[in-house]
Design an enzyme around this catalytic site. Structure first.
Site, PDB file in Angstrom:
ATOM      1  CE  LYS A  14      -1.364   1.224   3.944  1.00 35.93           C
ATOM      2  NZ  LYS A  14      -1.912   1.330   5.271  1.00 35.93           N
ATOM      3  N   GLY A  47     -10.876   2.164   6.588  1.00 30.46           N
ATOM      4  CA  GLY A  47     -10.803   2.441   5.152  1.00 30.46           C
ATOM      5  C   GLY A  47      -9.800   1.562   4.432  1.00 30.46           C
TER       6      GLY A  47
END
Length: 135
Positions: A14, A47
């Site tokens: 990420k 999230g």
């Protein structure tokens, strides 16, 4: 144990443009047809967890199970998790979340006071902190 279980490893890569906002997510490894287990230190707004879950399922994972040490669970994180396809999210009780999580079937809170007490005792007695249980 690892040899007996023959586990595979995949990594979620990420990148963040700014704090709290992930920019891209890549799955490194093969998850198709497998149960994906995510292990992380903290969950705040959920999230990133929702993005990771979508990425894993998009890559063919059968289901997603999550283990998190500290469940901050701010904002609508509990609602996101409750309405998600995450089979089970396990967090410890290092942060009090009973009122937020008590009616959520896919969130399990594990008490760790006994474990912490035992670790403190062993450290103060200069003995091994390595703890093995039969459960």
């Amino acid at each position: 144990i690892a040899k007996r279980l023959n586990p595979d490893l995949a990594i979620i890569d990420k990148s963040r443009a700014t704090p709290g906002h992930s920019e891209g997510m890549n799955i490194i490894g093969e998850v198709k047809g497998k149960i994906a287990i995510i292990v992380d230190d903290m969950i705040d707004t959920a999230g990133t967890l929702m993005e990771a879950t979508d990425a894993l399922l998009g890559a063919g994972a059968k289901e997603v199970i999550v283990y998190i040490t500290h469940g901050v669970l701010s904002g609508d994180a509990v609602k996101k998790i409750k309405n998600s396809v995450i089979k089970n999210l396990v967090i410890t009780d290092t942060i009090e979340n009973h009122q937020k999580t008590k009616n959520v079937k896919n969130i399990e809170v594990l008490p760790i006071s006994g474990l912490m007490g035992e670790a403190i005792k062993r450290i103060s007695n200069s003995t091994s902190v390595f703890i093995v249980t039969n459960s």
